[in-house]
Design a protein around this motif. Sequence first.
Motif, PDB file in Angstrom:
ATOM      1  N   UNK A   7      43.926  41.583  40.270  1.00  0.00           N
ATOM      2  CA  UNK A   7      44.712  41.715  39.040  1.00  0.00           C
ATOM      3  C   UNK A   7      46.194  41.475  39.324  1.00  0.00           C
ATOM      4  N   UNK A   8      46.692  42.069  40.401  1.00  0.00           N
ATOM      5  CA  UNK A   8      48.109  41.902  40.756  1.00  0.00           C
ATOM      6  C   UNK A   8      48.420  40.454  41.106  1.00  0.00           C
ATOM      7  N   UNK A   9      47.540  39.807  41.858  1.00  0.00           N
ATOM      8  CA  UNK A   9      47.752  38.417  42.276  1.00  0.00           C
ATOM      9  C   UNK A   9      47.737  37.490  41.063  1.00  0.00           C
ATOM     10  N   UNK A  10      46.777  37.709  40.155  1.00  0.00           N
ATOM     11  CA  UNK A  10      46.709  36.893  38.940  1.00  0.00           C
ATOM     12  C   UNK A  10      47.958  37.079  38.085  1.00  0.00           C
ATOM     13  N   UNK A  11      48.426  38.308  37.987  1.00  0.00           N
ATOM     14  CA  UNK A  11      49.635  38.589  37.201  1.00  0.00           C
ATOM     15  C   UNK A  11      50.848  37.893  37.807  1.00  0.00           C
ATOM     16  N   UNK A  12      50.949  37.930  39.139  1.00  0.00           N
ATOM     17  CA  UNK A  12      52.061  37.268  39.810  1.00  0.00           C
ATOM     18  C   UNK A  12      52.048  35.769  39.542  1.00  0.00           C
ATOM     19  N   UNK A  13      50.866  35.144  39.658  1.00  0.00           N
ATOM     20  CA  UNK A  13      50.785  33.703  39.422  1.00  0.00           C
ATOM     21  C   UNK A  13      51.109  33.349  37.976  1.00  0.00           C
ATOM     22  N   UNK A  14      50.686  34.189  37.038  1.00  0.00           N
ATOM     23  CA  UNK A  14      50.971  33.926  35.631  1.00  0.00           C
ATOM     24  C   UNK A  14      52.473  34.009  35.357  1.00  0.00           C
ATOM     25  N   UNK A  15      53.106  35.067  35.838  1.00  0.00           N
ATOM     26  CA  UNK A  15      54.550  35.230  35.621  1.00  0.00           C
ATOM     27  C   UNK A  15      55.318  34.150  36.365  1.00  0.00           C
ATOM     28  N   UNK A  16      54.919  33.863  37.605  1.00  0.00           N
ATOM     29  CA  UNK A  16      55.593  32.834  38.391  1.00  0.00           C
ATOM     30  C   UNK A  16      55.496  31.472  37.747  1.00  0.00           C
ATOM     31  N   UNK A  17      54.322  31.150  37.191  1.00  0.00           N
ATOM     32  CA  UNK A  17      54.125  29.863  36.507  1.00  0.00           C
ATOM     33  C   UNK A  17      55.007  29.773  35.266  1.00  0.00           C
ATOM     34  N   UNK A  18      55.012  30.844  34.489  1.00  0.00           N
ATOM     35  CA  UNK A  18      55.790  30.851  33.246  1.00  0.00           C
ATOM     36  C   UNK A  18      57.282  30.700  33.518  1.00  0.00           C
ATOM     37  N   UNK A  19      57.777  31.513  34.457  1.00  0.00           N
ATOM     38  CA  UNK A  19      59.216  31.510  34.724  1.00  0.00           C
ATOM     39  C   UNK A  19      59.625  30.314  35.574  1.00  0.00           C
ATOM     40  N   UNK A  20      58.880  30.074  36.650  1.00  0.00           N
ATOM     41  CA  UNK A  20      59.280  29.037  37.602  1.00  0.00           C
ATOM     42  C   UNK A  20      58.994  27.628  37.163  1.00  0.00           C
ATOM     43  N   UNK A  21      57.907  27.415  36.379  1.00  0.00           N
ATOM     44  CA  UNK A  21      57.518  26.053  35.993  1.00  0.00           C
ATOM     45  C   UNK A  21      57.804  25.789  34.519  1.00  0.00           C
TER      46      UNK A  21
END
Length: 199
Positions: A7-21
């Motif tokens: 859950x934590x890893x998926x959340x990180x990738x979602x936030x990272x994708x939204x903000x970073x990409x």
Amino acid sequence: MIAKTHIAFASLLMVGCSVGILGRMPHIYEVAIAGAAGLLPDLDHPKSTLGRIVPYISIPLAKLFGHRGITHSLLMVGLVIWFLLTHPGEREWPVLPLVIGYLSHILGDLLTPSGVPLLWPVRKKFSLNLFKANGPMENLIFLACWAGVLYFIWVAMHRPGETWLQPLRESLWQWGQAQVIYSSGRLAEWVVTLVRALA
């Protein structure tokens, strides 16, 4: 990985994708969906978090394919994407959070010794063997994921620009180089194994 880390890893990738990409703050529901989707591949395990909720799906899956079978493969990721894009229904599916969450689970399990059958129906399991599931390293990764989520949110809210992002980029670049060096040997083994399996 265990459920809380997925859950934590998926959340990180979602936030990272939204903000970073995408350059935007993710909606809370997107992070929640990604976190939940990070548990979906373990539907093939009746004792998993989701497996206990929907045993009528989990038990047949486990009997047909076993744990870490088709649900942990790139084929299933492709099928999930195909389904989401071709069956919109009355409302459009939140494709990005679902796909990021699902894929994050496979990436997470790839890091553990048990590995995943990326090329299912070829049953060879691929593993980077970086840490054992539910061990001390995974606990650190769990905390690091949530720290990463907070960092990306902080970046998005304060919009600090290149000055703040540069150290992160340099750290990621150094980490990436180290991972490429470490993984090159394993990649060669995978290619040899795949050639033998398909021969």
